[in-house]
Design a protein around this motif. Structure first.
Motif, PDB file in Angstrom:
ATOM      1  N   ARG A   1      22.032  64.207  26.165  1.00 37.18           N
ATOM      2  CA  ARG A   1      22.560  63.142  25.301  1.00 37.18           C
ATOM      3  C   ARG A   1      21.657  61.920  25.368  1.00 37.18           C
ATOM      4  N   THR A   2      21.762  61.087  24.354  1.00 35.56           N
ATOM      5  CA  THR A   2      21.067  59.804  24.332  1.00 35.56           C
ATOM      6  C   THR A   2      22.023  58.754  23.795  1.00 35.56           C
ATOM      7  N   ALA A   3      21.664  57.498  23.943  1.00 32.87           N
ATOM      8  CA  ALA A   3      22.557  56.411  23.532  1.00 32.87           C
ATOM      9  C   ALA A   3      22.103  55.802  22.212  1.00 32.87           C
ATOM     10  N   ILE A   4      23.074  55.351  21.437  1.00 28.22           N
ATOM     11  CA  ILE A   4      22.810  54.518  20.264  1.00 28.22           C
ATOM     12  C   ILE A   4      23.469  53.168  20.519  1.00 28.22           C
ATOM     13  N   TYR A   5      22.851  52.103  20.000  1.00 28.41           N
ATOM     14  CA  TYR A   5      23.248  50.749  20.394  1.00 28.41           C
ATOM     15  C   TYR A   5      23.513  49.846  19.199  1.00 28.41           C
ATOM     16  N   GLU A   6      24.342  48.827  19.470  1.00 31.20           N
ATOM     17  CA  GLU A   6      24.608  47.749  18.523  1.00 31.20           C
ATOM     18  C   GLU A   6      24.495  46.441  19.309  1.00 31.20           C
ATOM     19  N   PHE A   7      23.572  45.559  18.891  1.00 30.56           N
ATOM     20  CA  PHE A   7      23.317  44.310  19.614  1.00 30.56           C
ATOM     21  C   PHE A   7      23.837  43.119  18.822  1.00 30.56           C
ATOM     22  N   LEU A   8      24.727  42.363  19.428  1.00 34.29           N
ATOM     23  CA  LEU A   8      25.224  41.128  18.825  1.00 34.29           C
ATOM     24  C   LEU A   8      24.695  39.947  19.631  1.00 34.29           C
ATOM     25  N   ASN A   9      23.742  39.228  19.065  1.00 32.18           N
ATOM     26  CA  ASN A   9      23.257  37.989  19.687  1.00 32.18           C
ATOM     27  C   ASN A   9      24.174  36.846  19.243  1.00 32.18           C
ATOM     28  N   VAL A  10      24.739  36.139  20.191  1.00 32.06           N
ATOM     29  CA  VAL A  10      25.693  35.078  19.870  1.00 32.06           C
ATOM     30  C   VAL A  10      24.906  33.817  19.504  1.00 32.06           C
ATOM     31  N   SER A  11      24.626  33.698  18.217  1.00 30.69           N
ATOM     32  CA  SER A  11      23.859  32.553  17.706  1.00 30.69           C
ATOM     33  C   SER A  11      24.763  31.326  17.584  1.00 30.69           C
TER      34      SER A  11
ATOM     35  N   SER B   1      37.927  35.814  12.313  1.00 30.97           N
ATOM     36  CA  SER B   1      38.275  37.222  12.526  1.00 30.97           C
ATOM     37  C   SER B   1      37.047  38.029  12.937  1.00 30.97           C
ATOM     38  N   THR B   2      37.314  39.227  13.475  1.00 32.39           N
ATOM     39  CA  THR B   2      36.231  40.134  13.853  1.00 32.39           C
ATOM     40  C   THR B   2      35.356  40.466  12.654  1.00 32.39           C
ATOM     41  N   GLU B   3      35.991  40.659  11.490  1.00 30.16           N
ATOM     42  CA  GLU B   3      35.242  41.009  10.275  1.00 30.16           C
ATOM     43  C   GLU B   3      34.287  39.883   9.873  1.00 30.16           C
ATOM     44  N   GLU B   4      34.730  38.629   9.981  1.00 31.09           N
ATOM     45  CA  GLU B   4      33.867  37.497   9.635  1.00 31.09           C
ATOM     46  C   GLU B   4      32.674  37.412  10.581  1.00 31.09           C
ATOM     47  N   ILE B   5      32.934  37.605  11.872  1.00 32.23           N
ATOM     48  CA  ILE B   5      31.849  37.569  12.857  1.00 32.23           C
ATOM     49  C   ILE B   5      30.858  38.691  12.584  1.00 32.23           C
ATOM     50  N   ALA B   6      31.376  39.902  12.290  1.00 34.45           N
ATOM     51  CA  ALA B   6      30.508  41.051  12.018  1.00 34.45           C
ATOM     52  C   ALA B   6      29.645  40.802  10.789  1.00 34.45           C
ATOM     53  N   GLU B   7      30.219  40.207   9.757  1.00 32.41           N
ATOM     54  CA  GLU B   7      29.484  39.949   8.518  1.00 32.41           C
ATOM     55  C   GLU B   7      28.307  39.001   8.761  1.00 32.41           C
ATOM     56  N   ILE B   8      28.570  37.903   9.479  1.00 31.07           N
ATOM     57  CA  ILE B   8      27.495  36.953   9.776  1.00 31.07           C
ATOM     58  C   ILE B   8      26.444  37.601  10.674  1.00 31.07           C
ATOM     59  N   ALA B   9      26.881  38.392  11.653  1.00 29.79           N
ATOM     60  CA  ALA B   9      25.936  39.054  12.569  1.00 29.79           C
ATOM     61  C   ALA B   9      24.998  39.983  11.804  1.00 29.79           C
ATOM     62  N   LYS B  10      25.550  40.707  10.817  1.00 30.06           N
ATOM     63  CA  LYS B  10      24.709  41.603  10.010  1.00 30.06           C
ATOM     64  C   LYS B  10      23.696  40.799   9.198  1.00 30.06           C
ATOM     65  N   ARG B  11      24.146  39.678   8.674  1.00 28.90           N
ATOM     66  CA  ARG B  11      23.219  38.832   7.910  1.00 28.90           C
ATOM     67  C   ARG B  11      22.092  38.321   8.801  1.00 28.90           C
ATOM     68  N   GLU B  12      22.422  38.091  10.072  1.00 25.94           N
ATOM     69  CA  GLU B  12      21.413  37.580  11.000  1.00 25.94           C
ATOM     70  C   GLU B  12      20.578  38.694  11.632  1.00 25.94           C
ATOM     71  N   GLY B  13      20.807  39.939  11.168  1.00 23.01           N
ATOM     72  CA  GLY B  13      19.942  41.035  11.621  1.00 23.01           C
ATOM     73  C   GLY B  13      20.556  42.024  12.578  1.00 23.01           C
ATOM     74  N   MET B  14      21.857  41.966  12.835  1.00 26.60           N
ATOM     75  CA  MET B  14      22.473  42.936  13.743  1.00 26.60           C
ATOM     76  C   MET B  14      22.435  44.332  13.147  1.00 26.60           C
ATOM     77  N   LYS B  15      21.925  45.262  13.921  1.00 30.35           N
ATOM     78  CA  LYS B  15      21.886  46.665  13.514  1.00 30.35           C
ATOM     79  C   LYS B  15      23.126  47.351  14.080  1.00 30.35           C
ATOM     80  N   THR B  16      23.922  47.971  13.211  1.00 34.84           N
ATOM     81  CA  THR B  16      25.177  48.580  13.653  1.00 34.84           C
ATOM     82  C   THR B  16      24.922  49.901  14.374  1.00 34.84           C
ATOM     83  N   LEU B  17      25.983  50.395  15.021  1.00 35.44           N
ATOM     84  CA  LEU B  17      25.897  51.701  15.685  1.00 35.44           C
ATOM     85  C   LEU B  17      25.492  52.790  14.698  1.00 35.44           C
TER      86      LEU B  17
END
Length: 555
Positions: free
Chosen positions: A492-502, A514-530
């Motif tokens: 097995r290997t791991a896949i990752y999701e990194f949230l940098n708290v800007s 909300s979690t959805e609002e935080i996720a949306e901004i994180a994606k805009r700032e370059g967060m790569k999802t699982l």
């Protein structure tokens, strides 16, 4: 080294004690205690290898000689008898410095033991050749079923049943438990499950995250197997009304294996799960846990932070602990004081102070953390933030200039913020101390021996959220299945999701977004999802569409 006065007998005994505790090689233990240098060990090993390494073909092996060492011991310790003169037994070993194996042989046979070094492959070949194929688990179970049937016939005919009754120390039970353990460890299983039901006692292995069932023993034998495991783990065999936890230490192939045992009362008996901790199978290297270069760079940046909290999230068995241990191994430096607080301590790392939680005597996460803060640490690892008190102490530690690593059980990285707030940490404090969140999952990797290209269907691509036209130039692979793997997968290997708290995300946290609002901004700032991390590993030919869909949510 004793013969040449490089070390003393007392120093050797100290090193042997450390070797037994940590699982290190004897040479590494001597170096860790600063009795010798690495160069001295290398020279001594080279000298020993040149003078003592043997060819097993040079010895005359007889059935009488082979019978001196039980097959189970030979397989588990990787030791093979070469000669016996009536008082001294000469054996071949991969590492003749493993004194605990020699002591066990000496105690078992009451003779002097001389150990010579031989190749691992040669010893394994000799064991299979001279001991035969050995008794399989299925053959053992079949034999026990036959004995069970004989006991049933004897019962109906009024015969004496004394010889048909098995107990936790009966030889068939011991042999079967040993064989089950050996098989699971050899196949790199992570857990063994013993499960009682009304008419069935089921045994399953978890390998690469999937449970596989083995041939089940007679139902009534389940109690004896459970009792045998409890004896090995020093648990109370007369207590089956409450859950119990224990530990078994054993040696297989010259390697130290830790087994964490958990029992749970059920309607039909005690369910027992054994977690296998094989230190030799864990590579605590950031570049070996599934991180790509960009992700490994981010982890190293987190390690270098002066203070704050870094969380690793995911479900049980998703590799969170391995990622954290790898980060700590990377951060392990003589200039830094690192203390961990764990339940349990899974792997020992030289140079890091590790604290084992023991609630039975009052050593809980909160109490241990309060004491740790008085030990002048730079970096603290908290095994898991489980409750409000632990969460608040973690925040307090970060606010007072410490770097804190810990784990949480959440589905993705943005959800960690909500989880901390739910545990009673004020949102403004979460915003003040939280530096980053890493979410991860483990996916099975395609077997390299039977990997083959294929063209996915439009439906499969749509499930991944991919446009067929966008991936025309990409290659997709799957495992055909071969004798070296299980259904086309191996490891097995791991896949990752990194949230940098800007700073922007800190503002959202403070306003209880909300979690959805935080996720949306994180994606805009370059967060790569699982899901996106998994797709990258699909394109790289590491895993399959099926695995990524199974372990990740839609984007």
């Amino acid at each position: 080294m004793i013969d040449t006065s490089i070390i003393t007998e007392k120093q050797l005994q100290e090193a042997l004690a450390l070797q037994k505790k940590s699982g290190k090689a004897l040479g590494d233990a001597l170096v860790a205690l600063k009795f010798v240098t690495k160069e001295t060990i290398d020279f001594a090993l080279k000298s020993q290898s040149e003078s003592e390494k043997v060819d097993l073909n040079d010895y005359e092996i007889t059935p009488e000689l082979v019978s001196l060492v039980p097959r189970e011991f030979a397989e588990m310790s990787l030791v093979f008898p070469l000669a016996f003169d009536g008082t001294k037994l000469t054996v071949a070993m991969v590492n003749p410095s493993q004194m605990h194996i020699l002591d066990s042989l000496r105690f078992m046979l009451n003779v002097t033991i001389k150990a010579l070094e031989a190749d691992k492959e040669a010893i394994e070949f000799a064991i299979n050749k001279y001991y035969g194929e050995g008794e399989s688990i299925q053959n053992m179970v079949d034999a026990l079923r036959e004995k069970d049937e004989q006991a049933r016939i004897a019962e109906t005919s009024g015969e004496d049943l004394n010889n048909a009754v098995l107990d936790p120390n009966a030889m068939p039970v011991i042999k079967l438990v040993n064989k089950i353990l050996m098989q699971a460890i050899k196949e790199k299983g992570s857990d063994i499950h013993f499960e009682p039901f009304d008419t069935l006692f089921r045994i399953r292995y978890r390998i690469d995250g999937v449970l596989y069932e083995m041939d089940s023993p007679p139902r009534h034998l389940g109690n004896d197997l459970t009792a045998r495991i409890k004896v090995m783990a020093n648990l109370r065999i007369d207590e089956n009304r409450i859950p119990q936890d224990g530990r078994i230490e054993l040696t297989l192939g010259g390697k130290h294996i830790d087994l964490r045992v958990s029992t749970l009362p059920t309607m039909f008996g005690e369910s027992t799960v054994m977690r296998i901790l094989d230190k030799s199978q864990v590579n605590l290297d950031l570049d070996s846990v599934g991180l790509n270069q960009e992700e490994a760079k981010k982890i190293r940046e987190y390690i270098g932070l002066p203070h704050g909290i870094v969380l690793v999230t995911g479900p049980t068995g998703s590799g969170k602990t391995t990622t954290l241990y790898s980060a700590l191994s990377e951060a392990n430096d003589i200039k830094e004081k690192i203390i961990t607080c764990e339940d349990p301590v899974e792997y020992e790392i030289e140079g890091i102070v590790q604290v084992q939680i023991n609630e039975a005597v009052g050593v809980t996460f909160p109490s241990a953390l309060r004491s740790i803060l008085r030990q002048d640490p730079d970096t603290i690892l908290i095994g898991e933030i489980r409750d409000e008190e632990t969460a608040n102490i973690a925040v307090e530690s970060a606010l007072t200039g410490h770097l804190v690593f810990s784990t949480l059980h959440t589905n993705d990285a943005p959800s960690a913020v909500t989880r901390l707030v739910d545990q009673g940490v004020p949102s403004f404090l979460v915003a003040a101390v939280l530096q980053a969140v890493v979410s991860q999952r483990l996916v099975k990797t395609i077997c390299n021996d039977c990997r083959a290209p294929y063209t996915p269907t439009i439906e499969e691509l749509m499930l991944l959220g991919l446009n067929p036209e966008e991936v025309m130039k990409q290659s997709f692979f799957y495992g055909k299945g071969c004798e070296k793997c299980r259904g086309g997968y191996k490891g097995r290997t791991a896949i990752y999701e990194f949230l940098n708290v800007s700073s922007k995300i800190k503002e959202l946290i403070t306003t209880n977004a909300s979690t959805e609002e935080i996720a949306e901004i994180a994606k805009r700032e370059g967060m790569k999802t699982l899901r996106q991390s998994g797709i990258e590993k699909i394109f790289a030919g590491i895993t399959t569409i099926e695995e990524v869909i199974k372990y990740t949510a839609e984007i």
